[in-house]
Design a protein around this motif. Structure first.
Motif, PDB file in Angstrom:
ATOM      1  N   ALA A 130     -22.258 -16.104   0.307  1.00 31.11           N
ATOM      2  CA  ALA A 130     -23.206 -17.220   0.464  1.00 31.11           C
ATOM      3  C   ALA A 130     -23.426 -17.520   1.949  1.00 31.11           C
ATOM      4  O   ALA A 130     -24.515 -17.932   2.351  1.00 31.11           O
ATOM      5  CB  ALA A 130     -22.689 -18.447  -0.264  1.00 31.11           C
ATOM      6  N   ALA A 131     -22.391 -17.290   2.759  1.00 31.57           N
ATOM      7  CA  ALA A 131     -22.524 -17.533   4.204  1.00 31.57           C
ATOM      8  C   ALA A 131     -23.541 -16.569   4.822  1.00 31.57           C
ATOM      9  O   ALA A 131     -24.331 -16.955   5.685  1.00 31.57           O
ATOM     10  CB  ALA A 131     -21.164 -17.394   4.880  1.00 31.57           C
ATOM     11  N   VAL A 132     -23.527 -15.321   4.361  1.00 29.14           N
ATOM     12  CA  VAL A 132     -24.500 -14.337   4.862  1.00 29.14           C
ATOM     13  C   VAL A 132     -25.910 -14.766   4.471  1.00 29.14           C
ATOM     14  O   VAL A 132     -26.837 -14.750   5.287  1.00 29.14           O
ATOM     15  CB  VAL A 132     -24.201 -12.915   4.328  1.00 29.14           C
ATOM     16  CG1 VAL A 132     -25.285 -11.936   4.760  1.00 29.14           C
ATOM     17  CG2 VAL A 132     -22.841 -12.440   4.807  1.00 29.14           C
ATOM     18  N   ALA A 133     -26.064 -15.168   3.208  1.00 30.79           N
ATOM     19  CA  ALA A 133     -27.373 -15.622   2.728  1.00 30.79           C
ATOM     20  C   ALA A 133     -27.840 -16.837   3.527  1.00 30.79           C
ATOM     21  O   ALA A 133     -29.018 -16.935   3.896  1.00 30.79           O
ATOM     22  CB  ALA A 133     -27.295 -15.950   1.241  1.00 30.79           C
ATOM     23  N   LEU A 134     -26.914 -17.736   3.802  1.00 32.49           N
ATOM     24  CA  LEU A 134     -27.250 -18.926   4.582  1.00 32.49           C
ATOM     25  C   LEU A 134     -27.772 -18.539   5.971  1.00 32.49           C
ATOM     26  O   LEU A 134     -28.773 -19.069   6.446  1.00 32.49           O
ATOM     27  CB  LEU A 134     -26.020 -19.831   4.710  1.00 32.49           C
ATOM     28  CG  LEU A 134     -26.131 -20.992   5.703  1.00 32.49           C
ATOM     29  CD1 LEU A 134     -27.161 -22.012   5.232  1.00 32.49           C
ATOM     30  CD2 LEU A 134     -24.781 -21.672   5.913  1.00 32.49           C
ATOM     31  N   CYS A 135     -27.082 -17.586   6.623  1.00 30.54           N
ATOM     32  CA  CYS A 135     -27.505 -17.169   7.961  1.00 30.54           C
ATOM     33  C   CYS A 135     -28.895 -16.524   7.915  1.00 30.54           C
ATOM     34  O   CYS A 135     -29.711 -16.735   8.798  1.00 30.54           O
ATOM     35  CB  CYS A 135     -26.496 -16.212   8.580  1.00 30.54           C
ATOM     36  SG  CYS A 135     -24.968 -17.052   9.028  1.00 30.54           S
ATOM     37  N   SER A 149     -36.320 -15.406  17.745  1.00 30.02           N
ATOM     38  CA  SER A 149     -35.388 -14.606  16.969  1.00 30.02           C
ATOM     39  C   SER A 149     -33.954 -14.942  17.372  1.00 30.02           C
ATOM     40  O   SER A 149     -33.658 -15.204  18.535  1.00 30.02           O
ATOM     41  CB  SER A 149     -35.714 -13.122  17.105  1.00 30.02           C
ATOM     42  OG  SER A 149     -34.855 -12.495  18.002  1.00 30.02           O
ATOM     43  N   ALA A 150     -33.071 -14.953  16.372  1.00 26.66           N
ATOM     44  CA  ALA A 150     -31.685 -15.354  16.598  1.00 26.66           C
ATOM     45  C   ALA A 150     -30.742 -14.350  15.951  1.00 26.66           C
ATOM     46  O   ALA A 150     -31.093 -13.712  14.965  1.00 26.66           O
ATOM     47  CB  ALA A 150     -31.443 -16.738  16.007  1.00 26.66           C
ATOM     48  N   SER A 151     -29.544 -14.217  16.504  1.00 24.15           N
ATOM     49  CA  SER A 151     -28.517 -13.380  15.894  1.00 24.15           C
ATOM     50  C   SER A 151     -27.347 -14.248  15.438  1.00 24.15           C
ATOM     51  O   SER A 151     -27.034 -15.249  16.078  1.00 24.15           O
ATOM     52  CB  SER A 151     -28.030 -12.331  16.887  1.00 24.15           C
ATOM     53  OG  SER A 151     -29.071 -11.429  17.165  1.00 24.15           O
ATOM     54  N   PHE A 152     -26.714 -13.821  14.342  1.00 23.85           N
ATOM     55  CA  PHE A 152     -25.625 -14.593  13.753  1.00 23.85           C
ATOM     56  C   PHE A 152     -24.375 -13.753  13.583  1.00 23.85           C
ATOM     57  O   PHE A 152     -24.450 -12.581  13.223  1.00 23.85           O
ATOM     58  CB  PHE A 152     -26.040 -15.123  12.371  1.00 23.85           C
ATOM     59  CG  PHE A 152     -27.075 -16.213  12.424  1.00 23.85           C
ATOM     60  CD1 PHE A 152     -28.413 -15.898  12.565  1.00 23.85           C
ATOM     61  CD2 PHE A 152     -26.694 -17.534  12.343  1.00 23.85           C
ATOM     62  CE1 PHE A 152     -29.377 -16.897  12.628  1.00 23.85           C
ATOM     63  CE2 PHE A 152     -27.644 -18.555  12.398  1.00 23.85           C
ATOM     64  CZ  PHE A 152     -28.987 -18.231  12.543  1.00 23.85           C
ATOM     65  N   GLY A 153     -23.234 -14.378  13.833  1.00 23.29           N
ATOM     66  CA  GLY A 153     -21.956 -13.763  13.541  1.00 23.29           C
ATOM     67  C   GLY A 153     -21.188 -14.685  12.608  1.00 23.29           C
ATOM     68  O   GLY A 153     -21.221 -15.905  12.772  1.00 23.29           O
ATOM     69  N   ILE A 154     -20.515 -14.097  11.607  1.00 22.02           N
ATOM     70  CA  ILE A 154     -19.746 -14.889  10.639  1.00 22.02           C
ATOM     71  C   ILE A 154     -18.328 -14.345  10.633  1.00 22.02           C
ATOM     72  O   ILE A 154     -18.135 -13.136  10.461  1.00 22.02           O
ATOM     73  CB  ILE A 154     -20.344 -14.746   9.221  1.00 22.02           C
ATOM     74  CG1 ILE A 154     -21.856 -15.030   9.243  1.00 22.02           C
ATOM     75  CG2 ILE A 154     -19.625 -15.657   8.229  1.00 22.02           C
ATOM     76  CD1 ILE A 154     -22.601 -14.443   8.056  1.00 22.02           C
ATOM     77  N   ALA A 155     -17.342 -15.213  10.825  1.00 21.26           N
ATOM     78  CA  ALA A 155     -15.964 -14.747  10.932  1.00 21.26           C
ATOM     79  C   ALA A 155     -15.000 -15.905  10.719  1.00 21.26           C
ATOM     80  O   ALA A 155     -15.422 -17.064  10.700  1.00 21.26           O
ATOM     81  CB  ALA A 155     -15.738 -14.113  12.309  1.00 21.26           C
ATOM     82  N   PRO A 156     -13.694 -15.586  10.564  1.00 16.45           N
ATOM     83  CA  PRO A 156     -12.738 -16.673  10.328  1.00 16.45           C
ATOM     84  C   PRO A 156     -12.377 -17.503  11.560  1.00 16.45           C
ATOM     85  O   PRO A 156     -11.672 -18.508  11.422  1.00 16.45           O
ATOM     86  CB  PRO A 156     -11.508 -15.963   9.763  1.00 16.45           C
ATOM     87  CG  PRO A 156     -11.675 -14.528  10.068  1.00 16.45           C
ATOM     88  CD  PRO A 156     -13.108 -14.264  10.329  1.00 16.45           C
ATOM     89  N   ASN A 157     -12.776 -17.103  12.764  1.00 21.28           N
ATOM     90  CA  ASN A 157     -12.505 -17.955  13.922  1.00 21.28           C
ATOM     91  C   ASN A 157     -13.605 -17.818  14.968  1.00 21.28           C
ATOM     92  O   ASN A 157     -14.518 -17.011  14.833  1.00 21.28           O
ATOM     93  CB  ASN A 157     -11.110 -17.681  14.510  1.00 21.28           C
ATOM     94  CG  ASN A 157     -10.965 -16.264  15.027  1.00 21.28           C
ATOM     95  OD1 ASN A 157     -11.830 -15.772  15.746  1.00 21.28           O
ATOM     96  ND2 ASN A 157      -9.875 -15.607  14.651  1.00 21.28           N
ATOM     97  N   ARG A 158     -13.500 -18.622  16.023  1.00 20.70           N
ATOM     98  CA  ARG A 158     -14.572 -18.707  17.031  1.00 20.70           C
ATOM     99  C   ARG A 158     -14.814 -17.394  17.736  1.00 20.70           C
ATOM    100  O   ARG A 158     -15.944 -16.929  17.858  1.00 20.70           O
ATOM    101  CB  ARG A 158     -14.209 -19.748  18.098  1.00 20.70           C
ATOM    102  CG  ARG A 158     -14.007 -21.146  17.599  1.00 20.70           C
ATOM    103  CD  ARG A 158     -13.406 -22.003  18.707  1.00 20.70           C
ATOM    104  NE  ARG A 158     -14.345 -22.102  19.811  1.00 20.70           N
ATOM    105  CZ  ARG A 158     -15.181 -23.130  19.978  1.00 20.70           C
ATOM    106  NH1 ARG A 158     -15.169 -24.131  19.140  1.00 20.70           N
ATOM    107  NH2 ARG A 158     -16.003 -23.158  20.995  1.00 20.70           N
ATOM    108  N   ILE A 159     -13.753 -16.795  18.264  1.00 20.68           N
ATOM    109  CA  ILE A 159     -13.954 -15.611  19.102  1.00 20.68           C
ATOM    110  C   ILE A 159     -14.528 -14.446  18.285  1.00 20.68           C
ATOM    111  O   ILE A 159     -15.397 -13.714  18.749  1.00 20.68           O
ATOM    112  CB  ILE A 159     -12.656 -15.222  19.857  1.00 20.68           C
ATOM    113  CG1 ILE A 159     -12.981 -14.179  20.941  1.00 20.68           C
ATOM    114  CG2 ILE A 159     -11.569 -14.711  18.929  1.00 20.68           C
ATOM    115  CD1 ILE A 159     -11.892 -14.030  21.977  1.00 20.68           C
ATOM    116  N   LEU A 160     -14.075 -14.315  17.045  1.00 22.33           N
ATOM    117  CA  LEU A 160     -14.602 -13.239  16.195  1.00 22.33           C
ATOM    118  C   LEU A 160     -16.055 -13.511  15.801  1.00 22.33           C
ATOM    119  O   LEU A 160     -16.866 -12.588  15.719  1.00 22.33           O
ATOM    120  CB  LEU A 160     -13.725 -13.065  14.956  1.00 22.33           C
ATOM    121  CG  LEU A 160     -12.372 -12.411  15.218  1.00 22.33           C
ATOM    122  CD1 LEU A 160     -11.465 -12.552  14.000  1.00 22.33           C
ATOM    123  CD2 LEU A 160     -12.531 -10.948  15.586  1.00 22.33           C
ATOM    124  N   ALA A 161     -16.379 -14.781  15.572  1.00 22.82           N
ATOM    125  CA  ALA A 161     -17.769 -15.137  15.252  1.00 22.82           C
ATOM    126  C   ALA A 161     -18.670 -14.796  16.427  1.00 22.82           C
ATOM    127  O   ALA A 161     -19.744 -14.211  16.276  1.00 22.82           O
ATOM    128  CB  ALA A 161     -17.866 -16.615  14.901  1.00 22.82           C
TER     129      ALA A 161
END
Ligand SMILES: [Mg+2]
Length: 371
Positions: A130-135, A149-161
């Motif tokens: 659902a997080a991917v769909a949200l992005c 245009s924007a790019s998104f990163g999804i991850a369990p913490n800030r640096i990985l995001a």
């Protein structure tokens, strides 16, 4: 046990250039350089930023504008477009984007004019798909409403995001699941880790370390002999996905800063930039002496007539590294200093400070500095 948070990092693609391209109706394939007047190659100012087409010529933020001209002149010698840039346009566009991003975020933190962190765990009920769909929805919404245009990163913490938003840039979405962290780091170049600059990378390369998993494979003790204990310990945390996932709109009031007032208001922005970088190095030296590191860089510019602006940018983890903060300060200055205006005062502040737990770290820092 705590469930991992779902952290999203959104970064607009070549933001300033994209805003100008949209506003003027420029062709994206033509090199666009935003900065001070190049004066046919004799200009003394610097490049604020440029689009992807100009980057192909090796043009970069904070480069001397005369150097940019040498690489890609304007007509009739070349096809570069040089413009001064329009502050108002950027903040207006940024505000609209942030409004869209804020909606699904339980915790929201704007990291700079074109970057934000969102904790969306509750909004998507902990569902990573659902997080991917949200992005994807947010990405569409930003294009539709603002044309950027924007790019998104999804991850369990800030640096990985943050790292994942870079992976498929521009217009990218990339996700790292909590159990995919080590897979993500496999043969990933150490330079992709925010906080590993050119110097640190060169130092590691001399030991044959070029990827993050090689670095981890060295083990903390061996790595500490090369890089110092603090960095080695930090890398272990990064690799094991144990760095912070805290998203906070609150700015810590604790900070270390220095400023410099010029005897005469300065027209030459390259000179002001040099003076800023020496302030950064002094601030970082004080921070290491005090045994603290910081997550927020702020550059203060006062123009002739006392008009003062502060421009900030935060990084995913607290650091005390000269190279990281000189890089940030350079970009903040290049992107925000109003070209062709004389500067009276320049300042730098390190904020959102973190204090290490033991006194030992402090001694270690002092020791490292003497090397
Ligand atoms: Mg950006």
């Amino acid at each position: 046990m705590n469930e991992p948070r779902i952290i999203v990092h959104c970064d607009l693609d070549a933001f300033y250039a994209a805003v100008e391209t949209l506003h003027h109706g420029f062709d994206e394939s033509i090199p666009l350089i935003i900065g001070s007047d190049p004066e046919g190659g004799r200009g003394r100012g610097i490049v604020s930023t440029c689009n992807y087409a100009a980057r192909k010529f090796g043009i970069r933020s904070a480069m001397a504008i005369s150097e940019a001209w040498r690489r890609c002149p304007a007509a009739p010698y070349g096809n570069g477009i040089y413009i001064k840039g329009s502050r108002g346009l950027y903040s207006r566009a940024s505000r609209k984007v942030m409004q869209i991003l804020q909606k699904p975020a339980e915790y929201f933190e704007q990291a700079s004019i074109d970057e934000a962190y969102l904790d969306v765990t509750d909004f998507v009920s902990g569902d990573w798909d659902a997080a991917v769909a949200l992005c994807r929805d947010l990405q569409d919404e930003i294009i539709k409403q603002i044309g950027l245009s924007a790019s998104f990163g999804i991850a369990p913490n800030r640096i990985l995001a943050k790292m994942s938003s870079e992976v498929n840039k521009p217009k990218g979405i990339f996700r790292i699941l909590p159990d995919e962290v080590s897979l993500f780091f496999e043969s990933r170049n150490i330079r992709e880790v925010p906080g590993i600059g050119k110097k640190r990378a060169t130092q590691l390369t001399e030991w044959g370390i070029t990827s993050v998993d090689e670095m981890y494979g060295y083990g903390e003790i061996a790595l500490a002999r090369i890089t110092g204990e603090r960095f080695a310990n930090w890398i272990m945390m990064v690799y094991e996905g144990k760095t912070s996932s805290e998203i906070s709109p609150l700015r810590s009031r604790k900070s270390i800063g220095k400023e410099h007032t010029f005897d005469f208001d300065k027209e030459d922005h390259q000179l002001v930039l040099e003076s800023l970088l020496s302030l950064v190095r002094r601030v970082m030296k004080s921070s290491r002496e005090a045994g603290v590191s910081g997550r927020l860089a702020e550059v203060k510019i006062r123009y002739t007539g006392f008009e003062t602006h502060t421009h900030g940018r935060s990084i995913p983890v607290a650091m005390d590294d000269d190279e990281v903060f000189t890089g940030l300060a350079k970009r903040l200055f290049a992107n925000n200093a109003q070209q062709d205006r004389k500067i009276r005062l320049i300042g730098f502040r390190l904020g959102q400070l973190d204090t290490p737990k033991t006194k030992q770290t402090r001694l270690l820092n002092l020791f490292n500095e003497e090397e």
